[in-house]
Design a protein around this motif. Structure first.
Motif, mmCIF file in Angstrom:
data_model
loop_
_atom_site.group_PDB
_atom_site.id
_atom_site.type_symbol
_atom_site.label_atom_id
_atom_site.label_comp_id
_atom_site.label_asym_id
_atom_site.label_seq_id
_atom_site.Cartn_x
_atom_site.Cartn_y
_atom_site.Cartn_z
ATOM 1 N N UNK A 183 0.722 -1.306 -0.009
ATOM 2 C CA UNK A 183 -0.104 0.090 0.130
ATOM 3 C C UNK A 183 0.662 1.408 -0.082
ATOM 4 N N UNK A 184 1.820 1.163 0.633
ATOM 5 C CA UNK A 184 2.920 2.555 0.809
ATOM 6 C C UNK A 184 3.467 2.678 -0.480
ATOM 7 N N UNK A 185 3.934 1.414 -1.175
ATOM 8 C CA UNK A 185 4.563 1.428 -2.434
ATOM 9 C C UNK A 185 3.705 2.129 -3.555
ATOM 10 N N UNK A 190 1.633 6.465 -7.044
ATOM 11 C CA UNK A 190 0.619 7.149 -7.166
ATOM 12 C C UNK A 190 1.044 8.675 -7.466
ATOM 13 N N UNK A 191 1.671 8.874 -6.195
ATOM 14 C CA UNK A 191 2.106 10.298 -5.868
ATOM 15 C C UNK A 191 3.243 10.731 -6.826
ATOM 16 N N UNK A 192 4.154 9.589 -7.294
ATOM 17 C CA UNK A 192 5.241 9.946 -8.390
ATOM 18 C C UNK A 192 4.597 10.339 -9.630
ATOM 19 N N UNK A 193 3.394 9.510 -9.868
ATOM 20 C CA UNK A 193 2.728 9.767 -11.384
ATOM 21 C C UNK A 193 2.066 11.071 -11.161
ATOM 22 N N UNK A 197 2.843 14.175 -13.998
ATOM 23 C CA UNK A 197 1.626 14.726 -14.565
ATOM 24 C C UNK A 197 1.719 16.282 -14.515
ATOM 25 N N UNK A 198 1.793 16.612 -13.061
ATOM 26 C CA UNK A 198 1.812 18.254 -12.985
ATOM 27 C C UNK A 198 2.963 19.014 -13.505
#
Length: 201
Positions: A183-185, A190-193, A197-198
């Motif tokens: 879950x942490x991974x 998801x945060x990195x993606x 995108x940002x």
């Protein structure tokens, strides 16, 4: 081993089961020790009674020729009552010989053989001892049965239930730990993606 769910609720259930098994095990072990002690003491008592019966038989051998004379023993000695009570050892109901009542006719010294009074006394002793042996044998049988059952329960808890619960807890904790790590991974990915995108826009 039965299949288990890999959930926090199952982990809680397994921990409670382990605590319960660990709480009951000392009580079962104590009962087992008490039963072992009682069985040993009863075996010693039974052996002493058997030796006393053997001595009675040896003494009776002196009378055997006299007993060959026709005597109506029912006339001189009958068992009128056998009083049994219930005892309790480590939760096991056992019979206890409370007493034996005899109906005894006093022999007429002039019309009966001289040995009849001693013979009736010996017969009374033999009957009482035989009843004591039967009751002690039944006590031993019941206590030995309960000891066998208690021993099986102790072994079940020590060798099956407690290790099984510990293993289940270990497996569930590993699974939940792996789930948390995954879950942490996923969260980091998801945060990195999202950052990627940002920055792309």
């Amino acid at each position: 081993m039965a299949s288990i769910k890999h959930t926090k609720n199952e982990l809680k259930t397994q921990r409670e089961a382990l605590r319960r098994f660990q709480r009951y095990l000392p009580t079962l072990q104590l009962k087992k020790q008490q039963l072992q002690l009682e069985v040993r003491q009863l075996e010693v008592t039974l052996e002493a009674e058997r030796n006393a019966e053997a001595q009675d038989r040896a003494e009776l051998a002196k009378w055997v020729r006299l007993f060959a004379e026709p005597v109506d023993w029912d006339h001189w000695l009958t068992v009128s009552d056998i009083r049994l009570e219930q005892g309790n050892i480590a939760g096991v109901a056992i019979p206890v010989l409370a007493g034996v009542d005899f109906s005894r006719q006093m022999p007429d010294l002039f019309s009966t053989p001289a040995w009849l009074d001693d013979g009736v006394e010996m017969l009374q002793r033999r009957i009482r001892r035989r009843l004591e042996l039967q009751v002690l044998g039944e006590q031993l049988r019941r206590l030995a049965d309960e000891l066998r059952t208690t021993n099986q329960r102790v072994n079940l808890f020590e060798k099956v239930k407690i290790p099984e619960a510990r293993e289940n807890i270990r497996v569930i904790r590993i699974f939940l730990g792996d789930q948390m790590t995954a879950g942490v991974a996923r969260s980091k990915m998801a945060k990195a993606k999202a950052l990627e995108q940002e920055t792309a826009t």
